[in-house]
Design an enzyme around this catalytic site. Structure first.
Site, short mmCIF file in Angstrom:
data_model
loop_
_atom_site.label_atom_id
_atom_site.label_comp_id
_atom_site.label_asym_id
_atom_site.label_seq_id
_atom_site.Cartn_x
_atom_site.Cartn_y
_atom_site.Cartn_z
N GLU A 181 0.83 -1.21 0.00
CA GLU A 181 0.00 0.00 0.00
C GLU A 181 0.87 1.26 0.00
O GLU A 181 0.36 2.36 -0.09
CB GLU A 181 -0.95 -0.01 1.21
CG GLU A 181 -0.30 -0.02 2.59
CD GLU A 181 0.11 -1.41 3.08
OE1 GLU A 181 0.52 -2.26 2.26
OE2 GLU A 181 0.03 -1.64 4.31
N ARG A 182 2.21 1.07 0.12
CA ARG A 182 3.05 2.27 0.22
C ARG A 182 3.49 2.81 -1.14
O ARG A 182 3.76 3.99 -1.28
CB ARG A 182 4.25 1.99 1.11
CG ARG A 182 3.76 1.90 2.57
CD ARG A 182 4.89 1.85 3.51
NE ARG A 182 5.17 0.47 3.88
CZ ARG A 182 6.09 0.12 4.77
NH1 ARG A 182 6.82 1.02 5.35
NH2 ARG A 182 6.27 -1.14 5.07
N SER A 231 8.12 -8.74 5.79
CA SER A 231 8.94 -8.91 6.99
C SER A 231 8.67 -10.29 7.61
O SER A 231 7.61 -10.89 7.39
CB SER A 231 8.60 -7.80 7.98
OG SER A 231 7.21 -7.77 8.18
N CYS A 286 16.21 -6.90 0.97
CA CYS A 286 16.39 -8.13 1.76
C CYS A 286 17.77 -8.71 1.53
O CYS A 286 18.19 -9.58 2.26
CB CYS A 286 15.32 -9.15 1.40
SG CYS A 286 15.55 -9.86 -0.21
P1 NAD Z 1 5.58 -5.83 5.45
O1 NAD Z 1 5.72 -7.17 6.10
O2 NAD Z 1 5.22 -4.66 6.26
O3 NAD Z 1 4.46 -5.89 4.28
C1 NAD Z 1 4.47 -6.88 3.27
C2 NAD Z 1 3.05 -7.10 2.77
O4 NAD Z 1 2.26 -7.64 3.83
C3 NAD Z 1 2.36 -5.82 2.32
O5 NAD Z 1 1.58 -6.10 1.19
C4 NAD Z 1 1.49 -5.45 3.53
O6 NAD Z 1 0.31 -4.76 3.18
C5 NAD Z 1 1.15 -6.78 4.13
N1 NAD Z 1 1.03 -6.75 5.60
C6 NAD Z 1 1.66 -5.91 6.47
N2 NAD Z 1 1.35 -6.24 7.75
C7 NAD Z 1 0.52 -7.29 7.69
C8 NAD Z 1 -0.13 -8.10 8.67
N3 NAD Z 1 0.02 -7.86 9.97
N4 NAD Z 1 -0.90 -9.12 8.24
C9 NAD Z 1 -1.05 -9.39 6.94
N5 NAD Z 1 -0.46 -8.66 5.96
C10 NAD Z 1 0.33 -7.64 6.32
O7 NAD Z 1 6.94 -5.60 4.64
P2 NAD Z 1 7.46 -4.25 3.94
O8 NAD Z 1 7.87 -3.28 4.98
O9 NAD Z 1 6.52 -3.84 2.87
O10 NAD Z 1 8.77 -4.81 3.20
C11 NAD Z 1 10.02 -4.94 3.80
C12 NAD Z 1 10.25 -6.34 4.33
O11 NAD Z 1 10.17 -7.30 3.26
C13 NAD Z 1 11.65 -6.50 4.90
O12 NAD Z 1 11.58 -7.29 6.06
C14 NAD Z 1 12.40 -7.24 3.80
O13 NAD Z 1 13.54 -7.97 4.21
C15 NAD Z 1 11.33 -8.13 3.27
N6 NAD Z 1 11.66 -8.59 1.93
C16 NAD Z 1 12.08 -9.88 1.78
C17 NAD Z 1 12.47 -10.34 0.53
C18 NAD Z 1 12.95 -11.74 0.35
O14 NAD Z 1 13.22 -12.13 -0.77
N7 NAD Z 1 13.08 -12.53 1.40
C19 NAD Z 1 12.41 -9.47 -0.57
C20 NAD Z 1 11.98 -8.16 -0.37
C21 NAD Z 1 11.60 -7.73 0.89
#
Ligand code: NAD
Length: 486
Positions: A181-182, A231, A286
């Site tokens: 959503e960001r 995350s 990541c």
């Molecule tokens: P985030 O976990 O906040 O959000 C990811 C997605 O989940 C979004 O679409 C968000 O709307 C949704 N979301 C958020 N909170 C939620 C909840 N409580 N319940 C259900 N859905 C929820 O992550 P972010 O801040 O957008 O992205 C950064 C994170 O993603 C970092 O931890 C990074 O390391 C990770 N990441 C991992 C990889 C990988 O390949 N392992 C790649 C890119 C990013």
């Protein structure tokens, strides 16, 4: 501008009918300038239901389209993305903040996934064995399963959706994507181009929202599987929830990547790799380097080079020339990174470069955080333990490669790890003992190309099949076994 969902080939606002009422919206802003770019809806369960239903309705006809014809749509989309790459890179930089060349690089990696998904006719081939018993033959067929949910993070707003949905649809499935959503705007343009390339209505649907929309997807009886990136705390919840609802699930989480430098390494090359790995995308990757372990006498010279390189970075808007680091995504995220740096000082790490007071006077509303370096970081400190997701390097020392690897293993994450050395024997030993999924030897950002699996282990990954490559085909299909006697 109110950002619409994309359901059954139409751009629609959520909350229309079905008892959902008017949706709430969140602002999307340029993290460098603070300029408003749009408002993203927080879709409700009914909206998600409509998107899944659209996917379900489109599935039978899409499955009937021969694979060789399905991939023609992706070939055309690849050409369109290449034609529009400058426009897309600028859009991405405006909503995410990364440098324009980083946005162009991201797009290139996304296109690479589409190219790989175009290999689907070969990738879908099954196996046969004649005469498994007298007069009986056995064969496997890979068949699509239905509607998949794809849920993605903010840090690669185009590439990560493209890790998944092109593979899913090339295999004959349909998709409901819930982007971050960001920064949801650039991918909206990708969807327009996909429609222009001939992707039929309902094959790819996009629903905007937050946790509520995700939960509705995880619990929906017609969603057969879930690909998630975000995350670790959320990845773990998504994994458990989707599995409890009987779905196949792959959930990629966060990271705390270690980079180990041996005294026999090419220190100039190692320092360049560390700088690009720690500070690229302002640390919001990541695959970002986080803890830099100098082994023995490598410590002093690598420390000096990291300080020189970090100190030379120039903050600004990713659209300006000569800028080498953009903002972080939001004020809240800047405050979170600040919190880690303050905790690091409190816990006894030595702050040798402090980015907390960074500013860019021509952009007073930007979310600036300057390059930061800590020394004497230990695995029990928050800065040594947690994913910071900002431009912060933690330096640590080890007496041997073995000790350095043991230090990395004290961390609960397991996404990527790198070694810098000129010794083949040390590299071989490292590869054997690293125990982490994405391993770099003289490489900083260990990003497997689209024909290899992408994903971590330990606290960085929940599931078994990774993103991209052959794993994607395995994830998005069921192997059906036919045993025949005539
Ligand atoms: P985030 O976990 O906040 O959000 C990811 C997605 O989940 C979004 O679409 C968000 O709307 C949704 N979301 C958020 N909170 C939620 C909840 N409580 N319940 C259900 N859905 C929820 O992550 P972010 O801040 O957008 O992205 C950064 C994170 O993603 C970092 O931890 C990074 O390391 C990770 N990441 C991992 C990889 C990988 O390949 N392992 C790649 C890119 C990013």
């Amino acid at each position: 501008m109110k950002i619409p969902n994309y359901i059954a080939g139409s751009w629609v606002q959520p909350g229309g009918g079905g008892g959902g009422g008017a949706a709430d919206y969140l602002p999307v802003t340029d993290p460098a300038t603070g300029e408003p770019l749009g408002q993203v809806p927080l879709s409700a369960r009914d909206d998600v239901g409509r998107a899944v239903e659209a996917g379900l309705r489109a599935f039978p006809a899409w499955r009937e389209v021969p694979t060789v014809e399905r991939i023609q749509v992706l070939f055309r989309l690849k050409a369109l993305l290449e034609r529009h790459q400058d426009e897309l890179a600028i859009m991405m930089t405006r909503e995410h903040g990364k440098l324009r060349e980083e946005s162009a690089g991201e797009l290139k990696r996304g296109i690479e996934s589409i190219t790989q998904a175009c290999a689907m006719p070969t990738l879908l081939m099954g196996e046969t064995l004649e005469n498994v018993a007298s007069g009986i033959d056995c064969e496997t067929l890979r068949q699509p399963l239905g509607v998949f949910a794809v849920i993605t993070p903010y840090n690669f707003p185009v590439m990560i959706p493209l890790w998944f949905w092109p593979f899913a649809v090339a295999a004959g499935n349909t998709v409901v994507l819930k982007p971050s959503e960001r920064d949801p705007l650039t991918h909206q343009r990708v969807v327009e181009l996909a429609a222009q390339a001939g992707l039929p209505a309902g094959v790819l649907n996009v629903i905007h929202g937050d946790q509520r929309a995700v939960e509705a997807l995880l619990e929906h009886p017609d969603v057969v599987g879930v690909s998630f990136v975000g995350s670790s705390a959320v990845a773990r919840q998504v994994y458990a929830r989707a599995a409890a609802f009987g779905k196949r699930v792959q959930a990629l989480g966060g990271a705390k990547n270690h980079m180990i430098v041996l005294p026999d390494a090419d220190l100039e090359a190692a320092a360049r790799a560390v700088i690009s790995s720690v500070y690229g995308s302002t640390g919001q990757r990541c695959l970002a380097g986080s803890i830099i372990v100098g082994v023995g006498e490598a410590y002093r010279p690598i420390r000096e080079r990291i300080l020189d390189g970090a100190g030379a970075l120039t903050l600004g808007s990713g659209l300006e020339p000569n800028v080498t680091m953009g903002p972080v995504i939001s004020a809240a995220h800047r405050d979170r990174v600040t919190g880690f740096v303050t905790a690091g000082e409190r816990e006894g790490a030595r702050l040798v470069l402090d980015g907390r007071k960074a500013s860019v006077p021509r952009f007073p509303k930007g979310h600036w955080f300057g390059p930061t370096v800590f020394e004497d970081v230990t695995p029990d400190m928050a800065v040594g333990r947690e994913e910071i997701f900002g431009p912060v390097a933690g330096l640590a020392r080890a007496a041997s490669l073995e000790e350095a690897v043991a230090l990395a293993h004290r961390n609960r994450y397991g996404n990527a790890i790198s070694l810098f050395t000129s010794s083949g024997a040390a590299a071989r030993e490292f590869r054997y003992r690293a125990g982490i999924s994405m391993i770099g030897v003289n490489i900083g950002v260990v990003a497997p190309m689209a024909f290899f699996p992408f994903g971590g282990s330990r606290g960085s990954f929940y599931g078994d099949l990774k993103a991209q490559g052959k794993d994607a085909v395995e994830f998005y299909t069921d192997k059906r076994v036919v045993i025949s006697k005539w």
